[in-house]
Design an enzyme around this catalytic site. Sequence first.
Site, mmCIF file in Angstrom:
data_model
loop_
_atom_site.group_PDB
_atom_site.id
_atom_site.type_symbol
_atom_site.label_atom_id
_atom_site.label_comp_id
_atom_site.label_asym_id
_atom_site.label_seq_id
_atom_site.Cartn_x
_atom_site.Cartn_y
_atom_site.Cartn_z
ATOM 1 N N LYS A 130 0.464 -5.760 -6.158
ATOM 2 C CA LYS A 130 -0.973 -5.598 -5.939
ATOM 3 C C LYS A 130 -1.721 -5.419 -7.259
ATOM 4 O O LYS A 130 -2.943 -5.592 -7.309
ATOM 5 C CB LYS A 130 -1.242 -4.406 -5.026
ATOM 6 C CG LYS A 130 -0.859 -4.622 -3.568
ATOM 7 C CD LYS A 130 -1.267 -3.423 -2.712
ATOM 8 C CE LYS A 130 -0.888 -3.611 -1.240
ATOM 9 N NZ LYS A 130 0.565 -3.508 -1.023
ATOM 10 N N HIS A 142 4.337 -0.520 -1.852
ATOM 11 C CA HIS A 142 2.991 -0.700 -1.302
ATOM 12 C C HIS A 142 1.981 -0.564 -2.433
ATOM 13 O O HIS A 142 1.052 -1.361 -2.536
ATOM 14 C CB HIS A 142 2.739 0.316 -0.194
ATOM 15 C CG HIS A 142 1.456 0.110 0.540
ATOM 16 N ND1 HIS A 142 1.141 -1.077 1.161
ATOM 17 C CD2 HIS A 142 0.383 0.933 0.728
ATOM 18 C CE1 HIS A 142 -0.060 -0.980 1.719
ATOM 19 N NE2 HIS A 142 -0.538 0.225 1.469
#
Length: 415
Positions: free
Chosen positions: A338, A306
């Site tokens: 990310k 994540h």
Amino acid sequence: MLEGLHRVVVTGLGAITPIGNTVEQYLDGLKCARNGVASISLFDASAHACRFAAEVKEFDPIGILEPKESKRWDRFSKFGVIAAKEALVNSGLTVNEDNSARIGVIIGSGVGGLLTMESQAHVLAAKGPGRVSPFTVPMMIPNMATGLAAIALGAKGPSSAIATACAAGSNAIGDAFRLLQLGKADAMLCGGAEASITPLGVAGFASAKALSFRNDDPASASRPFDANRDGFVIGEGSGVLVLETLDHAKSRDANIYAEVIGYGTTCDAHHITSPSPGGTGGAEAIRQALQDGQLNPDSVDYINAHGTSTAANDSNETNAIKSVLLDRAHQIPVSSTKSMTGHLLGGSGGIEAVACVLSLKHSFVPPTINYSTADPSCDLDYVPNTARQQELDVVLSNSFGFGGHNVCLAFRKMS
């Protein structure tokens, strides 16, 4: 996997991201460590505490969508439909009257049509209720990416929209996986879409102290697991997968990218934004995905984390991984894409699942860029700054969201 459940495979991919507007461009961006973060161009951000984001570049829906559609759809829906169309074409699957009832769509979104909501609120305040667009509600509701994709593709099977914040895209894929396992459909288009780079979206996350404020050097702002991280960078886009039962894919001689083998989903039940201490909720989601796929820690070859670039997420996710994978956690690459794409909120799970499938197909691990200073609380192999060629068999994708929502998906290479 339980006896009697259908095996489920990935046969199509679609993506529109801050580092590439097609799957091919996205793959190239992942391999060459492309940075999608820059100053905001979608609105005048000069008065904002955070003035940068990861925008989709050179976005022109004309030629993909009808001009009338483009005017009447929120930006997040455009992203979702475009990614779904690419995924369907990529899969070679044809939707027709004979099979449409067995083909469904689930596209998650954390926020939905924020741009529409915000712009029409300004119209209401400035010009009165009679000037508010009649398309306001269907443009802003978060299920509309799903609805419009189903309409565009003629898919009449199971259809829903997930709104579990930053876990929404992964929940959508997991729920589609379950429907296919149970024989409720033959094929599902699933993933996430988001377009929240708006004045309100950026201001809201900035006020919550969730964003990076590295305005003097935005390109280095998204730095997951680095000791000097100071918040996430908001991104936008969509990732959609076509999942099919293995039998259905084989019956039409489809190209198969990978198999979906595990899905874990939990809730921290702890806090509206902060993860549970030690990452216990995320750890349980990882544990469930491994159990679902009949995997042990030694089976895992890569984790797409994540990895938001916030202090609490990155250290807690590291703890979650170590608590489940034990000694194996220090032997496998754990990277955050990310760092390149920013955080697409509900769209993240979609593009990160696409990244996992591409990593299996092309035998590489995407990097965590902007990594320069180790953090003692984050002590795994984060694949710093450069992609790594590596044969992979099983990969995991983690997604954790506000409200305590946690998801882990497990994918395996098809031999």
